[in-house]
Design a protein around this motif. Structure first.
Motif, PDB file in Angstrom:
ATOM      1  N   CYS A   1       0.830  -1.202   0.000  1.00 46.86           N
ATOM      2  CA  CYS A   1       0.000   0.000   0.000  1.00 46.86           C
ATOM      3  C   CYS A   1       0.868   1.257   0.000  1.00 46.86           C
ATOM      4  O   CYS A   1       1.381   1.664   1.041  1.00 46.86           O
ATOM      5  CB  CYS A   1      -0.902  -0.030   1.240  1.00 46.86           C
ATOM      6  SG  CYS A   1      -2.002   1.377   1.415  1.00 46.86           S
TER       7      CYS A   1
ATOM      8  N   GLN B   1       0.190   2.912  -8.793  1.00 46.93           N
ATOM      9  CA  GLN B   1      -0.700   1.993  -8.086  1.00 46.93           C
ATOM     10  C   GLN B   1       0.009   1.190  -7.007  1.00 46.93           C
ATOM     11  O   GLN B   1       1.135   0.730  -7.181  1.00 46.93           O
ATOM     12  CB  GLN B   1      -1.325   1.035  -9.107  1.00 46.93           C
ATOM     13  CG  GLN B   1      -2.361   0.103  -8.518  1.00 46.93           C
ATOM     14  CD  GLN B   1      -2.774  -0.948  -9.514  1.00 46.93           C
ATOM     15  OE1 GLN B   1      -3.143  -0.632 -10.630  1.00 46.93           O
ATOM     16  NE2 GLN B   1      -2.696  -2.205  -9.119  1.00 46.93           N
ATOM     17  N   SER B   2      -0.659   1.037  -5.874  1.00 44.43           N
ATOM     18  CA  SER B   2      -0.162   0.184  -4.809  1.00 44.43           C
ATOM     19  C   SER B   2      -0.125  -1.267  -5.279  1.00 44.43           C
ATOM     20  O   SER B   2      -0.775  -1.632  -6.260  1.00 44.43           O
ATOM     21  CB  SER B   2      -1.073   0.302  -3.580  1.00 44.43           C
ATOM     22  OG  SER B   2      -1.091   1.621  -3.092  1.00 44.43           O
TER      23      SER B   2
ATOM     24  N   VAL C   1      -4.153  -6.024  -0.027  1.00 40.49           N
ATOM     25  CA  VAL C   1      -4.253  -4.606  -0.386  1.00 40.49           C
ATOM     26  C   VAL C   1      -5.614  -4.048   0.039  1.00 40.49           C
ATOM     27  O   VAL C   1      -5.703  -2.942   0.587  1.00 40.49           O
ATOM     28  CB  VAL C   1      -4.050  -4.409  -1.900  1.00 40.49           C
ATOM     29  CG1 VAL C   1      -4.329  -2.958  -2.298  1.00 40.49           C
ATOM     30  CG2 VAL C   1      -2.641  -4.786  -2.300  1.00 40.49           C
TER      31      VAL C   1
ATOM     32  N   HIS D   1      -6.150  -1.042   2.663  1.00 43.30           N
ATOM     33  CA  HIS D   1      -6.826   0.192   2.267  1.00 43.30           C
ATOM     34  C   HIS D   1      -7.948   0.548   3.243  1.00 43.30           C
ATOM     35  O   HIS D   1      -8.177   1.729   3.544  1.00 43.30           O
ATOM     36  CB  HIS D   1      -7.392   0.042   0.856  1.00 43.30           C
ATOM     37  CG  HIS D   1      -8.171   1.232   0.384  1.00 43.30           C
ATOM     38  ND1 HIS D   1      -7.573   2.434   0.050  1.00 43.30           N
ATOM     39  CD2 HIS D   1      -9.508   1.412   0.182  1.00 43.30           C
ATOM     40  CE1 HIS D   1      -8.493   3.294  -0.335  1.00 43.30           C
ATOM     41  NE2 HIS D   1      -9.676   2.703  -0.255  1.00 43.30           N
TER      42      HIS D   1
ATOM     43  N   LYS E   1      -5.906   1.398   6.843  1.00 37.29           N
ATOM     44  CA  LYS E   1      -4.951   2.507   6.890  1.00 37.29           C
ATOM     45  C   LYS E   1      -5.643   3.850   6.713  1.00 37.29           C
ATOM     46  O   LYS E   1      -6.508   4.006   5.864  1.00 37.29           O
ATOM     47  CB  LYS E   1      -3.901   2.324   5.789  1.00 37.29           C
ATOM     48  CG  LYS E   1      -2.751   3.311   5.871  1.00 37.29           C
ATOM     49  CD  LYS E   1      -1.707   3.001   4.800  1.00 37.29           C
ATOM     50  CE  LYS E   1      -0.559   3.999   4.869  1.00 37.29           C
ATOM     51  NZ  LYS E   1       0.453   3.730   3.831  1.00 37.29           N
TER      52      LYS E   1
ATOM     53  N   GLY F   1      -6.106   5.543   3.204  1.00 37.01           N
ATOM     54  CA  GLY F   1      -6.152   4.503   2.183  1.00 37.01           C
ATOM     55  C   GLY F   1      -4.858   4.353   1.408  1.00 37.01           C
ATOM     56  O   GLY F   1      -3.811   4.871   1.795  1.00 37.01           O
ATOM     57  N   CYS F   2      -4.922   3.639   0.294  1.00 39.47           N
ATOM     58  CA  CYS F   2      -3.755   3.349  -0.534  1.00 39.47           C
ATOM     59  C   CYS F   2      -3.792   4.171  -1.818  1.00 39.47           C
ATOM     60  O   CYS F   2      -4.870   4.470  -2.338  1.00 39.47           O
ATOM     61  CB  CYS F   2      -3.710   1.861  -0.891  1.00 39.47           C
ATOM     62  SG  CYS F   2      -3.667   0.754   0.538  1.00 39.47           S
ATOM     63  N   ASN F   3      -2.655   4.487  -2.320  1.00 39.74           N
ATOM     64  CA  ASN F   3      -2.572   5.277  -3.554  1.00 39.74           C
ATOM     65  C   ASN F   3      -3.001   4.451  -4.772  1.00 39.74           C
ATOM     66  O   ASN F   3      -2.722   3.255  -4.853  1.00 39.74           O
ATOM     67  CB  ASN F   3      -1.134   5.758  -3.760  1.00 39.74           C
ATOM     68  CG  ASN F   3      -1.049   6.903  -4.745  1.00 39.74           C
ATOM     69  OD1 ASN F   3      -1.525   7.999  -4.463  1.00 39.74           O
ATOM     70  ND2 ASN F   3      -0.476   6.657  -5.907  1.00 39.74           N
TER      71      ASN F   3
ATOM     72  N   ILE G   1      -5.984   3.471  -5.761  1.00 42.49           N
ATOM     73  CA  ILE G   1      -6.930   2.388  -5.474  1.00 42.49           C
ATOM     74  C   ILE G   1      -7.950   2.215  -6.595  1.00 42.49           C
ATOM     75  O   ILE G   1      -8.451   1.109  -6.829  1.00 42.49           O
ATOM     76  CB  ILE G   1      -7.644   2.645  -4.127  1.00 42.49           C
ATOM     77  CG1 ILE G   1      -8.284   1.353  -3.598  1.00 42.49           C
ATOM     78  CG2 ILE G   1      -8.651   3.771  -4.260  1.00 42.49           C
ATOM     79  CD1 ILE G   1      -7.302   0.270  -3.262  1.00 42.49           C
TER      80      ILE G   1
ATOM     81  N   TRP H   1      -6.374   0.081  -9.008  1.00 36.70           N
ATOM     82  CA  TRP H   1      -6.287  -1.254  -8.405  1.00 36.70           C
ATOM     83  C   TRP H   1      -7.602  -2.019  -8.580  1.00 36.70           C
ATOM     84  O   TRP H   1      -7.589  -3.225  -8.848  1.00 36.70           O
ATOM     85  CB  TRP H   1      -5.947  -1.131  -6.929  1.00 36.70           C
ATOM     86  CG  TRP H   1      -5.973  -2.448  -6.207  1.00 36.70           C
ATOM     87  CD1 TRP H   1      -4.978  -3.380  -6.138  1.00 36.70           C
ATOM     88  CD2 TRP H   1      -7.081  -2.995  -5.482  1.00 36.70           C
ATOM     89  NE1 TRP H   1      -5.400  -4.467  -5.413  1.00 36.70           N
ATOM     90  CE2 TRP H   1      -6.691  -4.261  -4.996  1.00 36.70           C
ATOM     91  CE3 TRP H   1      -8.366  -2.530  -5.197  1.00 36.70           C
ATOM     92  CZ2 TRP H   1      -7.534  -5.063  -4.235  1.00 36.70           C
ATOM     93  CZ3 TRP H   1      -9.221  -3.342  -4.448  1.00 36.70           C
ATOM     94  CH2 TRP H   1      -8.798  -4.581  -3.970  1.00 36.70           C
TER      95      TRP H   1
END
Length: 281
Positions: A115, A177-178, A231, A235, A238, A241-243, A245, A248
């Motif tokens: 992530c 993208q993560s 992932v 997301h 965390k 969230g994740c970059n 997404i 993704w």
């Protein structure tokens, strides 16, 4: 020691690697128009070649390509191995250089692998090797044409699989993208083994007594599926969230389609293999 330092420099510390930046003006094949043109040209060329050979050869067998497929397999195995080592060392270098920043956001190395923090840009060591992986996907497309020329066989799964993987590797870079670091590590180590095995058998050496390539690809898809779940969990847990997404999610849909098609292909291959094994002599 000197050899290790040399390898580390050329794979992680070279200025072009450290200063890499994904950009339509600085990176070859980095525009949407190029991607769409490449995928369309690949599908049209493969289908056209298949139809032409079917009409010209009719009942005859496919054409021989000599050592070209073996050389291609050896090349792809070596390229995959280099990308694996490169992104592994680069990930270690990024962890070393940015660990101080992670303490503020309470991010661990495992979380970073799955992530990326929101706001991550496609630049630096890791994304250089992601770019190298993306470019290598174009070389993978050649296997489709080898299959058509040698066996006059073109499968829908092969076209969808190759096209989807090319698009996925493009999205990794376009949206930072993560998950891509883990995906590239798993994929390249699998390709290094699979293409090495294909080279091994292509030069006449004895192959495995079971469908080696099919099983390796099944294991890879299983590992990637587990990582996708990781992932999603990351997301949701965390903060922020994740970059990437959104990319993704699209990636996950494509992977789901590929997995379903591959599962069908895997079951068909296993059934054929078992039928051959029990067939009376």
């Amino acid at each position: 020691m000197a050899v290790a330092q040399t390898v580390n420099y050329w794979l992680t510390e070279h200025p072009k690697i450290v200063n890499f930046r994904w950009s339509p003006t600085q990176s070859y094949a980095s525009t949407w128009s190029f991607l769409v043109t490449a995928v369309s040209s690949y599908v049209i060329a493969a289908v056209t070649l298949h139809l032409l050979l079917t009409i010209i050869l009719r009942r005859r067998r496919g054409l021989s390509l000599g050592p070209i497929p073996a050389l291609h397999s050896l090349t792809m195995s070596l390229i995959s191995a280099v990308i694996f080592v490169g992104i592994l060392l680069s990930a270690a270098a990024e962890i070393r250089d940015t660990r101080w920043l992670w303490r503020r956001t309470r991010t661990t190395a495992l979380q970073w692998f799955l992530c990326f923090p929101v706001g991550t840009r496609a630049s630096g060591r890791v994304f250089f090797w992601s770019y190298a992986f993306y470019l290598s996907r174009y070389l993978h497309l050649l296997r489709t044409f080898f299959s058509v020329i040698r066996r006059r066989k073109l499968s829908f799964f092969q076209l969808i699989n190759q096209s989807s993987l090319l698009c996925i590797s493009f999205l990794w870079l376009e949206f930072s993208q993560s998950f891509q670091v883990v995906a590239i590590l798993l994929t390249t180590v699998s390709y290094a083994v699979v293409y090495g095995y294909r080279f091994w058998t292509a030069i006449g050496l004895r192959g495995a007594c079971f469908p080696f390539v099919v099983n390796c690809q099944a294991v890879l898809l299983g590992c990637l599926t587990v990582c996708h779940v990781g992932v999603l969990c990351m997301h949701m847990v965390k903060r922020g969230g994740c970059n990437g997404i959104g990319a993704w999610l699209f990636n996950s849909v494509l992977n789901a389609v590929i997995s379903l098609l591959y599962l069908k292909f895997y079951v068909k291959t296993r059934s054929r293999s078992m039928a051959t094994a029990v067939k009376p002599t």
